[in-house]
Write a protein that holds these residues in place. Structure first.
Motif, short mmCIF file in Angstrom:
data_model
loop_
_atom_site.label_atom_id
_atom_site.label_comp_id
_atom_site.label_asym_id
_atom_site.label_seq_id
_atom_site.Cartn_x
_atom_site.Cartn_y
_atom_site.Cartn_z
N VAL A 205 21.67 2.80 44.72
CA VAL A 205 21.45 1.61 45.50
C VAL A 205 21.88 1.63 46.95
CG1 VAL A 205 22.08 -0.93 45.69
CG2 VAL A 205 21.41 -0.31 43.59
N TYR A 206 22.84 2.39 47.42
CA TYR A 206 23.75 2.47 48.33
C TYR A 206 23.39 3.67 49.11
CZ TYR A 206 25.42 -2.01 47.31
OH TYR A 206 25.46 -3.42 46.83
N ARG B 130 20.40 5.80 49.46
CA ARG B 130 19.03 6.31 49.36
C ARG B 130 18.48 6.94 50.64
NH1 ARG B 130 18.15 1.54 47.38
NH2 ARG B 130 16.78 0.76 48.87
N ARG B 131 19.25 6.85 51.64
CA ARG B 131 18.95 7.33 53.11
C ARG B 131 20.24 8.29 53.59
NH1 ARG B 131 16.38 2.54 52.39
NH2 ARG B 131 14.17 2.61 53.29
N GLU C 90 23.29 8.11 53.33
CA GLU C 90 24.40 7.16 54.00
C GLU C 90 25.72 7.96 53.63
OE1 GLU C 90 22.02 5.85 52.35
OE2 GLU C 90 21.38 3.84 53.07
N LEU D 294 19.16 -6.68 44.78
CA LEU D 294 20.58 -6.64 44.25
C LEU D 294 21.61 -6.97 45.28
CD1 LEU D 294 22.45 -5.09 42.05
CD2 LEU D 294 22.64 -3.64 43.85
N TYR D 295 21.51 -6.77 46.69
CA TYR D 295 22.38 -7.18 47.67
C TYR D 295 22.42 -8.70 47.66
CZ TYR D 295 20.85 -2.63 49.57
OH TYR D 295 20.29 -1.31 49.88
N ARG E 29 21.80 -4.86 56.00
CA ARG E 29 21.18 -3.73 55.06
C ARG E 29 19.82 -3.92 54.93
NH1 ARG E 29 24.75 -0.21 52.85
NH2 ARG E 29 22.94 0.45 51.61
#
Lengths: 98, 321
Positions: free
Chosen positions: A45-46, A48-49, A51, B93-94, B166
């Motif tokens: 989820v956090y 993917r790019r 990060e 989800l966020y 985001r």
């Protein structure tokens, strides 16, 4: 939605350290049944790019936090101590590297 | 992808208390409200409703596009579409997480969606009939969503604003890929160009309606604006959408299906016609072309996934021992 279905999985907070050498930073949260699943989901989820270069996950219930009503007692004391900041001091004209 | 304010409770403020005064003062000074701060009940309820509807829209929004993943015309287009649909899941989800900070549970929100009590954006109740529709969704629907969402990054509730930062970062590729799909079609054969025009004909008005009813009919605009949950009115955002989209349609050499659409030099904006609001309320109240199909698909996904959730819990329990 049957009765046998488990309630929400535990909540985990997700922290990502970027590749630029900064500290882990809170990016969000997610639900997961256990720690491995939380890490896997956090990755999906956090990050993917590109990060992140590292992930921390913490069970939200394990975080100890200050309460809003403590704000004044804890944080306003610093307001009358301007001498803790370099801008409090006068640098004489012509003095360098100070 | 997008939210739409459709049913907001009428509850009054917890007026005149000291806490209320502190809250109002923070709103006026532009200080963000955080999850553990005191807030009026109606503010909390409005946010829960808005954020959960927004989350549901992201999740249901995966369905019309997911419909085209296996039929996207090249491997690259398939990869792009998969990435986009995956983004929408993340956005859901966020947003669910942001809503949970207000004291509602994920389970309660999912239950509200699946039982039909909670709404999602009306746009996802229209079918994706051709490949050009995937382009039109990216260009128009995500384009409208971005216009709606960018101001939300500055809204008064911290967790919602941070989630939107985001979302907006990730959303920017969605609109471009849609426009690129249509550019490619418009430079192709006459049949391909006709496909693009047909998609614009069908998606234009639903996209214009995404901003919600006209200001004159939207009784909650004012309160949400005072709370800084909403920074621009429905009509202001709609105007912005038309202003930025009309020249893009000119570039594609496609005709926007609105005979009243014309540049007004005096106003410095495009004039445009009024959508069919009866259709809007019909779709919102459950009678759009795909409402039942969308909900059926969500319920089936939830029920078919029950054994996975049970297995995951059993595994986590076992690992604990």
């Amino acid at each position: 939605m049957s009765e046998a279905e488990p309630k929400d999985w535990p909540l985990w907070e997700v922290f990502v350290r970027s590749a630029h050498g900064l500290a882990h930073k809170h990016v969000g949260s997610l639900h997961a049944a256990g720690p491995e699943m939380a890490l896997q989901n956090a990755r999906d989820v956090y990050t993917r790019r590109n990060e992140g270069a590292s992930l921390w996950i913490v069970r939200a219930s394990d975080i100890v936090a200050t309460q809003p009503e403590d704000r004044e007692a804890l944080f306003t004391a610093a307001e009358d101590k301007p001498y803790r900041h370099p801008t409090h001091y006068t640098v004489p004209e012509g003095v360098k590297n100070l | 992808m997008y939210t739409q304010m459709v049913d907001v409770s009428e509850r009054g403020l917890d007026e005149n208390s000291e806490q209320q005064r502190i809250f109002d003062d923070k709103i006026d000074r532009g200080v963000t409200i955080e999850a553990d701060d005191w807030m009026p009940r109606a503010y909390r309820e409005t946010l829960v409703r808005q954020i959960s509807q927004h989350a549901h829209s992201e999740i249901v929004g995966m369905l019309p596009e997911g419909n085209w993943i296996t039929r996207a015309p090249s491997l690259e287009r398939k990869c792009i579409l998969m990435a986009k649909v995956q983004d929408e899941a993340g956005h859901g989800l966020y947003l669910y997480s942001a809503a949970e900070t207000l004291g509602t549970s994920r389970e309660a929100m999912i239950d509200a969606l699946l039982s039909g009590r909670s709404k999602y954006s009306s746009i996802f109740n229209y079918p994706t009939l051709t490949w050009a529709d995937v382009g039109a969704i990216g260009w128009l629907v995500d384009g409208a969503a971005i216009i709606n969402q960018i101001p939300l990054t500055r809204c008064s509730y911290g967790p919602y604003a941070r989630a939107m930062v985001r979302v907006c970062k990730e959303e920017s590729f969605h609109q471009r890929q849609g426009f690129e799909v249509l550019t490619t079609l418009c430079r192709g054969t006459p049949d391909q160009k006709a496909l693009a025009q047909d998609a614009l004909d069908r998606w234009w008005w639903p996209a214009v309606m995404m901003f919600g009813p006209p200001d004159a009919e939207s009784k909650h605009n004012e309160r949400s604006m005072r709370w800084k949950i909403k920074l621009y009115t429905n009509d202001e955002l709609r105007q912005k959408f038309v202003d930025q989209t009309a020249p893009q349609a000119d570039f594609l050499d496609l005709a926007i299906p609105d005979p009243d659409l014309a540049w007004n030099g005096e106003r410095g904006h495009y004039d445009f016609g009024s959508p069919n609001w009866t259709e809007f309320y019909d779709v919102v109240s459950g009678n759009g072309p795909c409402n039942r199909e969308r909900l059926r698909a969500r319920i089936a996904a939830h029920e078919d996934g029950a054994w996975v959730r049970e297995a995951a819990v059993a595994y986590a329990e076992k690992r604990k021992q």
